[in-house]
Scaffold this active site. Structure first.
Site, short mmCIF file in Angstrom:
data_model
loop_
_atom_site.label_atom_id
_atom_site.label_comp_id
_atom_site.label_asym_id
_atom_site.label_seq_id
_atom_site.Cartn_x
_atom_site.Cartn_y
_atom_site.Cartn_z
N GLY A 1 9.42 -44.32 -2.48
CA GLY A 1 8.66 -44.38 -3.73
C GLY A 1 9.25 -45.32 -4.77
O GLY A 1 8.65 -45.51 -5.83
N CYS A 2 10.38 -45.92 -4.50
CA CYS A 2 11.03 -46.83 -5.45
C CYS A 2 10.24 -48.14 -5.53
O CYS A 2 10.07 -48.83 -4.52
CB CYS A 2 12.47 -47.10 -5.03
SG CYS A 2 13.29 -48.36 -6.03
N ALA A 3 9.76 -48.48 -6.73
CA ALA A 3 8.98 -49.70 -6.91
C ALA A 3 9.82 -50.95 -6.65
O ALA A 3 9.33 -51.93 -6.10
CB ALA A 3 8.40 -49.74 -8.33
#
Length: 141
Positions: free
Chosen positions: A15-17
């Site tokens: 989920g880390c952009a």
């Protein structure tokens, strides 16, 4: 450009952009890799330290981790070994991504090291190694 296939593992925080942009850049340059969750990987001191060889303690810690941002963890008060022990318990503290290219291990999206390990020519002025302001590090899936 001719690319020699290498075994590449990209350890990310799901989920880390920032990790998403980094993976997109690698894919756009023909790099194939296996993605693993940094948070669910079972780390030990020897394995983590192999990614941190030659790095100072401030270069291995995720400065955006909630415990660091809040001041709960002051990295200046810990030795590098103590920080690694904390990271084993709380992988959100590990600077990400960790990338393994065959037997080369890289902490963070270090473009010069990636260029060398993968025989790429990524722009070294490109800012894809920083945390995104919209990326919340609070999720520890």
């Amino acid at each position: 450009m001719f690319y020699v296939k290498k075994s590449v593992i990209f350890y990310e925080k799901p989920g880390c952009a920032g990790n998403k942009k980094q993976k997109e850049l690698l894919i756009a340059n023909g790099v194939e890799f296996e993605v693993k969750s940094m948070l669910s990987t079972k780390w030990d001191s020897a394995t983590l330290n192999s990614f941190f060889d030659g790095l100072e303690k401030n270069q291995i810690v995720n400065q955006f981790a909630p415990q660091v941002k809040s001041g709960e963890i002051d990295i200046d008060k810990y030795s590098k070994d103590e920080l690694v022990k904390l990271m084993i318990k709380e992988p959100i503290l590990i600077k990400r991504p960790l990338i393994q290219v065959d037997d080369i291990k890289i902490c963070g999206f270090d473009i010069p090291k990636l260029n060398n390990a993968l025989n790429l020519h990524l722009d070294t002025k490109k800012e894809v190694g920083t945390c995104q302001s919209s990326d919340s590090c609070t999720s520890v899936e």
